[in-house]
Design a protein around this motif. Sequence first.
Motif, PDB file in Angstrom:
ATOM      1  N   ALA A 285       9.123  24.008  23.164  1.00 59.83           N
ATOM      2  CA  ALA A 285       8.648  25.119  22.801  1.00 59.83           C
ATOM      3  C   ALA A 285       8.923  25.829  24.004  1.00 59.83           C
ATOM      4  O   ALA A 285       8.472  25.548  25.159  1.00 59.83           O
ATOM      5  N   PRO A 286       9.566  27.005  23.833  1.00 59.72           N
ATOM      6  CA  PRO A 286       9.690  27.961  25.038  1.00 59.72           C
ATOM      7  C   PRO A 286       8.525  28.804  25.213  1.00 59.72           C
ATOM      8  O   PRO A 286       8.411  30.340  25.328  1.00 59.72           O
ATOM      9  N   ARG A 287       7.535  28.133  25.706  1.00 62.81           N
ATOM     10  CA  ARG A 287       6.174  28.877  26.045  1.00 62.81           C
ATOM     11  C   ARG A 287       5.160  27.802  26.568  1.00 62.81           C
ATOM     12  O   ARG A 287       5.294  26.669  26.323  1.00 62.81           O
ATOM     13  N   PRO A 288       4.218  28.563  26.982  1.00 61.03           N
ATOM     14  CA  PRO A 288       3.162  27.305  27.411  1.00 61.03           C
ATOM     15  C   PRO A 288       2.842  26.330  26.061  1.00 61.03           C
ATOM     16  O   PRO A 288       2.781  27.184  25.039  1.00 61.03           O
ATOM     17  N   HIS A 289       2.041  25.151  26.127  1.00 64.17           N
ATOM     18  CA  HIS A 289       2.082  24.343  25.037  1.00 64.17           C
ATOM     19  C   HIS A 289       0.685  23.732  25.177  1.00 64.17           C
ATOM     20  O   HIS A 289       0.081  23.614  26.249  1.00 64.17           O
ATOM     21  N   ASN A 290       0.199  23.065  23.989  1.00 57.74           N
ATOM     22  CA  ASN A 290      -1.056  22.569  23.787  1.00 57.74           C
ATOM     23  C   ASN A 290      -1.095  21.441  24.817  1.00 57.74           C
ATOM     24  O   ASN A 290      -2.279  21.217  25.587  1.00 57.74           O
ATOM     25  N   SER A 291      -0.067  20.634  25.046  1.00 56.51           N
ATOM     26  CA  SER A 291      -0.203  19.670  26.019  1.00 56.51           C
ATOM     27  C   SER A 291      -0.328  19.663  27.453  1.00 56.51           C
ATOM     28  O   SER A 291      -0.397  18.938  28.176  1.00 56.51           O
ATOM     29  N   GLY A 292      -0.319  21.244  27.813  1.00 55.75           N
ATOM     30  CA  GLY A 292      -0.402  21.420  28.905  1.00 55.75           C
ATOM     31  C   GLY A 292      -1.869  22.374  29.204  1.00 55.75           C
ATOM     32  O   GLY A 292      -1.878  22.476  30.367  1.00 55.75           O
ATOM     33  N   HIS A 293      -2.703  22.285  28.352  1.00 53.31           N
ATOM     34  CA  HIS A 293      -4.077  22.820  28.592  1.00 53.31           C
ATOM     35  C   HIS A 293      -4.812  22.086  29.625  1.00 53.31           C
ATOM     36  O   HIS A 293      -5.530  22.917  30.228  1.00 53.31           O
ATOM     37  N   TRP A 294      -4.472  21.031  29.922  1.00 47.47           N
ATOM     38  CA  TRP A 294      -5.170  20.392  30.897  1.00 47.47           C
ATOM     39  C   TRP A 294      -4.906  21.004  32.434  1.00 47.47           C
ATOM     40  O   TRP A 294      -5.839  20.721  33.060  1.00 47.47           O
ATOM     41  N   THR A 295      -3.849  21.682  32.508  1.00 50.20           N
ATOM     42  CA  THR A 295      -3.684  22.201  33.592  1.00 50.20           C
ATOM     43  C   THR A 295      -4.604  23.230  34.407  1.00 50.20           C
ATOM     44  O   THR A 295      -4.579  23.528  35.507  1.00 50.20           O
ATOM     45  N   ILE A 296      -5.234  23.758  33.347  1.00 49.63           N
ATOM     46  CA  ILE A 296      -6.277  24.888  33.841  1.00 49.63           C
ATOM     47  C   ILE A 296      -7.132  24.244  34.969  1.00 49.63           C
ATOM     48  O   ILE A 296      -7.494  24.933  35.869  1.00 49.63           O
ATOM     49  N   GLU A 297      -7.800  22.969  34.607  1.00 47.41           N
ATOM     50  CA  GLU A 297      -8.744  22.381  35.526  1.00 47.41           C
ATOM     51  C   GLU A 297      -8.132  21.244  36.302  1.00 47.41           C
ATOM     52  O   GLU A 297      -8.388  21.047  37.364  1.00 47.41           O
ATOM     53  N   GLY A 298      -7.167  20.745  35.823  1.00 52.52           N
ATOM     54  CA  GLY A 298      -6.451  19.472  36.336  1.00 52.52           C
ATOM     55  C   GLY A 298      -5.510  19.483  37.340  1.00 52.52           C
ATOM     56  O   GLY A 298      -5.088  18.667  37.961  1.00 52.52           O
ATOM     57  N   ALA A 299      -4.914  20.902  37.314  1.00 52.64           N
ATOM     58  CA  ALA A 299      -3.731  21.181  38.403  1.00 52.64           C
ATOM     59  C   ALA A 299      -3.992  22.259  39.515  1.00 52.64           C
ATOM     60  O   ALA A 299      -4.979  23.028  39.021  1.00 52.64           O
ATOM     61  N   ALA A 300      -3.324  22.295  40.463  1.00 49.83           N
ATOM     62  CA  ALA A 300      -3.369  23.474  41.472  1.00 49.83           C
ATOM     63  C   ALA A 300      -3.168  24.842  40.803  1.00 49.83           C
ATOM     64  O   ALA A 300      -3.936  25.596  41.252  1.00 49.83           O
ATOM     65  N   SER A 302      -2.332  26.603  36.876  1.00 46.25           N
ATOM     66  CA  SER A 302      -2.258  26.337  35.540  1.00 46.25           C
ATOM     67  C   SER A 302      -0.754  26.722  34.934  1.00 46.25           C
ATOM     68  O   SER A 302      -0.106  27.404  35.380  1.00 46.25           O
ATOM     69  N   GLN A 303      -0.460  25.956  33.665  1.00 48.28           N
ATOM     70  CA  GLN A 303       0.832  26.570  33.034  1.00 48.28           C
ATOM     71  C   GLN A 303       0.666  27.933  32.652  1.00 48.28           C
ATOM     72  O   GLN A 303       1.805  28.661  32.698  1.00 48.28           O
ATOM     73  N   PHE A 304      -0.412  28.560  32.461  1.00 47.33           N
ATOM     74  CA  PHE A 304      -0.455  29.978  32.077  1.00 47.33           C
ATOM     75  C   PHE A 304      -0.194  30.819  33.388  1.00 47.33           C
ATOM     76  O   PHE A 304       0.419  31.833  32.861  1.00 47.33           O
ATOM     77  N   GLU A 305      -0.992  30.505  34.359  1.00 52.46           N
ATOM     78  CA  GLU A 305      -0.511  31.151  35.929  1.00 52.46           C
ATOM     79  C   GLU A 305       0.962  31.125  36.120  1.00 52.46           C
ATOM     80  O   GLU A 305       1.736  32.305  36.384  1.00 52.46           O
ATOM     81  N   GLN A 306       1.477  30.023  35.902  1.00 51.53           N
ATOM     82  CA  GLN A 306       2.956  29.863  36.206  1.00 51.53           C
ATOM     83  C   GLN A 306       3.718  30.618  35.251  1.00 51.53           C
ATOM     84  O   GLN A 306       4.908  31.156  35.539  1.00 51.53           O
ATOM     85  N   HIS A 307       3.279  30.664  33.961  1.00 50.38           N
ATOM     86  CA  HIS A 307       4.146  31.616  32.983  1.00 50.38           C
ATOM     87  C   HIS A 307       3.985  33.060  33.494  1.00 50.38           C
ATOM     88  O   HIS A 307       5.248  33.624  33.294  1.00 50.38           O
TER      89      HIS A 307
END
Length: 404
Positions: A285-300, A302-307
């Motif tokens: 998927a050439p976009r943020p993905h459902n399987s990356g939603h954990w990054t909002i709380e779980g990573a330094a 999130s996938q959305f900030e990175q995008h």
Amino acid sequence: MTTLRTPGPTIGVVGGGQLGRMLAEAAAPLGIEVVVLDPTPDCPAALVARDQIVAEFDDEAGIRELAARADVLTFEIELADQDVMERVSEETGTPVHPKPSTLETIHDKIVQKRELEAAGVPVPPFRGVEDADDVRAAIDDYGAPVMLKARTGGYDGRGNVPVESKADAADALESVAGPAMVESFVDFEREVSVIAVKGAAERSSANREDTPRDDDETATFPIGENVHEDEILRETIVPARSSETVTDRAHAVARDVLEVMEGRGVYGIELFETREGEILLNEIAPRPHNSGHWTIEGAASSQFEQHARAVLGWPLGSTKLRSPTVMTNLLGDVDEEREAELGDIDRILETPGANLHWYGKRQARPLRKLGHVTLSAGDEDASVEDLLERARDLERSVTFRTDE
């Protein structure tokens, strides 16, 4: 290196669903504004974005208006029309990331698989099929079952049909309705994914600020383990319960995939881990993905900030895991379409490390994604198995509106 300032630029997003909503939430603290284009008035992203343009995803006039109001265009749904976006970009000078050429590759699954296979990315055996006899021939070669997939338009399991026997070939092909392909069925140990980011290269201070930056800074988040039911993602577990060797191989495959993709942004890369410990590509998927939603709380970050950072050519953030995290989707637990309303959220709100994300969709439909819950270990010494069971318990505790 260019000196960045805030308040910053505006990102125009084709699509205003939950991904656009979470992208706007992540962009705001950086001083980045988001304008979305979506055909549904008051779409989920409208509450948090700067503005919404109400138009179809392929509406050229609407996309031109979006381009006029943005410094860069991106998309959160593959229904965006690559030809329209490329034409608008060329005529207005507003860049699109990822590139429309990447969207074109992704739109047709067999084109996607052919390009990746040619680049050396490991994929399951596949072929295009025209009729039921082609499906039966594939079963002869690959063995039963095989996975029949719509080449275009499939999403959340729609358009993916397992074919158990030759007798099922005609009905399966009719249910797909359109150009199709067949893949060998993968006897996998687990489904995993890597959220990967393609950004802009660092630039020396000797370079002029208006010199284009090369698209070669990359980053990957820790590998996630995905649990699907009825072809719909239910849970993501991070870190995945895979060996270090498999994890390293998954990251290497993800980096090879990024080499094929054109343009900056986040890519959700779904993979199979076979019982022999091999990694095979499933889909991209050439976009943020459902399987990356954990990054909002779980990573330094999130996938959305990175995008947001990536499409603007800003330096990428850290993808480091904060603590083990489980994400579980809140799906429409209803028999027919009705007003979307979630109840009994008390336990989620009271549980340390738990976070509720409600997408703001007005209508609940069977198995429609309406929100998600993440549960992070934090400082607690908890196994992912324990987190998974507790996250499932939290998901079961909520209820959907039942009154008429």
